[in-house]
Design a protein around this motif. Structure first.
Motif, mmCIF file in Angstrom:
data_model
loop_
_atom_site.group_PDB
_atom_site.id
_atom_site.type_symbol
_atom_site.label_atom_id
_atom_site.label_comp_id
_atom_site.label_asym_id
_atom_site.label_seq_id
_atom_site.Cartn_x
_atom_site.Cartn_y
_atom_site.Cartn_z
ATOM 1 N N ARG A 63 35.520 30.562 49.561
ATOM 2 C CA ARG A 63 35.737 31.840 50.179
ATOM 3 C C ARG A 63 35.754 33.063 48.866
ATOM 4 N NH1 ARG A 63 40.903 32.483 53.340
ATOM 5 N NH2 ARG A 63 40.260 30.708 54.330
ATOM 6 N N PRO A 64 34.655 33.736 48.867
ATOM 7 C CA PRO A 64 34.568 34.553 47.656
ATOM 8 C C PRO A 64 35.512 35.802 47.762
ATOM 9 C CG PRO A 64 32.675 34.866 48.974
ATOM 10 C CD PRO A 64 33.512 33.961 49.549
ATOM 11 N N LEU A 65 35.938 36.309 46.866
ATOM 12 C CA LEU A 65 37.003 37.464 46.461
ATOM 13 C C LEU A 65 36.125 38.355 45.970
ATOM 14 C CD1 LEU A 65 39.796 37.438 47.637
ATOM 15 C CD2 LEU A 65 40.530 37.393 45.107
ATOM 16 N N VAL A 66 35.998 39.710 46.644
ATOM 17 C CA VAL A 66 35.201 40.840 46.202
ATOM 18 C C VAL A 66 36.263 41.903 45.755
ATOM 19 C CG1 VAL A 66 33.375 42.321 46.721
ATOM 20 C CG2 VAL A 66 33.205 40.372 47.596
ATOM 21 N N ARG A 67 36.320 42.278 44.420
ATOM 22 C CA ARG A 67 37.083 43.185 44.040
ATOM 23 C C ARG A 67 36.396 44.343 43.142
ATOM 24 N NH1 ARG A 67 39.793 41.277 47.295
ATOM 25 N NH2 ARG A 67 41.774 40.601 47.267
ATOM 26 N N THR A 68 36.682 45.607 43.151
ATOM 27 C CA THR A 68 35.992 46.745 42.557
ATOM 28 C C THR A 68 36.786 47.111 41.250
ATOM 29 O OG1 THR A 68 37.106 48.505 43.774
ATOM 30 C CG2 THR A 68 34.867 47.579 44.514
ATOM 31 N N GLU B 168 48.047 44.501 33.867
ATOM 32 C CA GLU B 168 47.401 45.659 34.173
ATOM 33 C C GLU B 168 46.376 45.902 35.300
ATOM 34 O OE1 GLU B 168 45.249 46.758 30.642
ATOM 35 O OE2 GLU B 168 47.071 46.652 29.336
ATOM 36 N N LEU B 169 46.452 44.638 36.091
ATOM 37 C CA LEU B 169 45.354 44.599 37.212
ATOM 38 C C LEU B 169 45.911 45.414 38.281
ATOM 39 C CD1 LEU B 169 42.956 42.416 37.547
ATOM 40 C CD2 LEU B 169 44.556 41.143 38.949
ATOM 41 N N SER B 170 45.006 46.336 38.622
ATOM 42 C CA SER B 170 45.035 47.370 39.752
ATOM 43 C C SER B 170 45.248 46.890 41.173
ATOM 44 C CB SER B 170 44.358 48.572 39.419
ATOM 45 O OG SER B 170 43.031 48.153 39.590
ATOM 46 N N ILE B 171 44.461 45.571 41.465
ATOM 47 C CA ILE B 171 44.258 45.238 42.657
ATOM 48 C C ILE B 171 45.788 44.520 43.195
ATOM 49 C CG2 ILE B 171 41.990 44.710 42.646
ATOM 50 C CD1 ILE B 171 42.446 41.826 41.970
ATOM 51 N N LYS C 279 38.951 45.065 35.412
ATOM 52 C CA LYS C 279 39.910 44.286 34.990
ATOM 53 C C LYS C 279 39.865 42.892 35.487
ATOM 54 C CE LYS C 279 42.919 46.081 31.766
ATOM 55 N NZ LYS C 279 42.297 47.389 31.185
ATOM 56 N N TYR C 280 39.394 43.015 36.693
ATOM 57 C CA TYR C 280 39.325 41.758 37.741
ATOM 58 C C TYR C 280 38.227 40.989 36.969
ATOM 59 C CZ TYR C 280 37.982 38.906 41.795
ATOM 60 O OH TYR C 280 37.367 37.752 42.507
#
Length: 368
Positions: free
Chosen positions: A100-105, A161-164, A108-109
């Motif tokens: 299951r992919p995780l998509v983030r914008t 520092e991860l904003s998600i 830092k991710y």
């Protein structure tokens, strides 16, 4: 030490995206310059990403590819907002959701994933090193310490520092801590193996083994809090913790024999048997590599033979009092494993520039 006796981290997989097109759009909207001015730089960033995400095998050439892209990501992250609209797709490497992919914008991710893969590469290089030679053991120990250093850097410097909202299961704090300690344990195990191979004194080997045991235990604790570390890995780490506790007592007992402390020798051998049996409990019904089980059984045979001989000799000849475990001095530790952050990860700006190893920092990221 056979290859299946140690663990390596699997790579996280990604899909290809054009980071350059997102940066182009951003420059068009935010700055009064035409993005074509930066065409070359934008082509470079896409090539760097392509090279980095295609690192899929344990080859040293992958180290620079991952480090170079990571350095440029840090640079871009200092010039642009963390969310510039690029959709980074990554598949977890561990746990129950690897399909299951995780998509983030988040930039830092993306950086976390790249550094995680750098740690995975170091761990795989360590496992593929020839650990049948002292040189190979030194190489493996160094790679494991770099893997630990990168994981620790991700946990302490990038994750906060991860904003998600929340990190993926296999990159949360307990998982990164467990994997860091696992790599340190395996690095220390290489130092122990080298000491055995080089014929160090029993007292020295005992101190190294005791520390290996501690580090595997340190890995177990956060691993229990992780959603991603499998129960098979936890049983493996626990079995190794007990194995090296036994190995440390066994070597301490050999040292006692040399020093004619016959009562203490028996007490330590008895404790070694108890530790081995604890380790073997971890292998029941759990998928643990055959090599780990064989190592435990081999140690058990050796310790039990020595114990039989020591008890017989003491009963007939020496008649020394065997102290209870509570009276035994706790074994000293010798720590050799250190989490080393590779300089290009710790100080990426030092590696960017016209004459620097990773080439110039991308001028498109200056926004000027």
């Amino acid at each position: 030490m056979t290859t299946s006796n140690v663990l390596s981290l699997p790579f996280r997989k990604s899909t290809q995206i054009s980071l350059s097109s997102t940066i182009r759009q951003y420059i068009s909207k935010k700055y009064d310059q035409h993005p074509d001015m930066f065409r070359h730089d934008l082509e470079v960033i896409d090539a760097l990403r392509r090279d980095a995400v295609n690192v899929r095998e344990a080859h040293p050439s992958g180290i620079k590819k991952l480090q170079a892209y990571a350095a440029q990501l840090v640079w871009i992250g200092g010039k642009f907002p963390d969310d510039i609209g690029a959709e980074f797709t990554w598949y977890p490497a561990m746990g129950y959701n690897t399909e299951r992919p995780l998509v983030r914008t988040s930039l830092k991710y993306e950086l976390m994933n790249i550094l995680y893969n750098l740690a995975a590469l170091y761990s795989q290089l360590a496992v593929s090193a020839n650990r049948g030679s002292t040189e190979g053991l030194k190489t493996a120990a160094s790679y494991f310490s770099h893997a630990a250093g990168v994981l620790d850097h991700v946990r302490t410097a990038v994750l906060p520092e991860l904003s998600i909202p929340s990190p993926p299961d296999d990159m949360d704090s307990p998982t990164l801590e467990a994997l860091t300690q696992l790599c340190l344990a395996q690095s220390q195990e290489c130092f122990w193996q080298k000491a055995v191979m080089d014929g160090y004194k029993d007292a020295s080997i005992s101190k190294l083994a005791a520390r290996v045991s501690d580090l595997y235990n340190n890995a177990c604790e956060p691993a229990m809090k992780s959603e991603a570390v499998s129960s098979a890995w936890i049983h493996h780490m626990s079995a190794k913790h007990h194995h090296f506790a036994a190995a440390a007592q066994y070597r301490a007992a050999c040292d006692c024999l040399e020093k004619r402390k016959y009562g203490e020798e028996i007490a330590r051998l008895r404790d070694a048997v108890a530790c081995v049996n604890e380790g073997l409990k971890e292998t029941r019904g759990a998928y643990i590599s055959k090599a780990v089980v064989e190592d435990l059984n081999g140690l058990k045979r050796r310790v039990e033979e020595d114990l039989k001989r020591a008890e017989k000799d003491n009963d007939v000849i020496y008649l020394h009092v065997v102290p209870p475990k509570s009276e035994l001095k706790i074994l000293d530790r010798a720590n050799m494993a250190v989490a080393r952050v590779p300089p290009p990860v710790a100080n990426p700006y030092d590696y960017l520039g016209d004459q620097a190893e990773f080439g110039p920092a991308l001028s498109a990221a200056t926004g000027s």
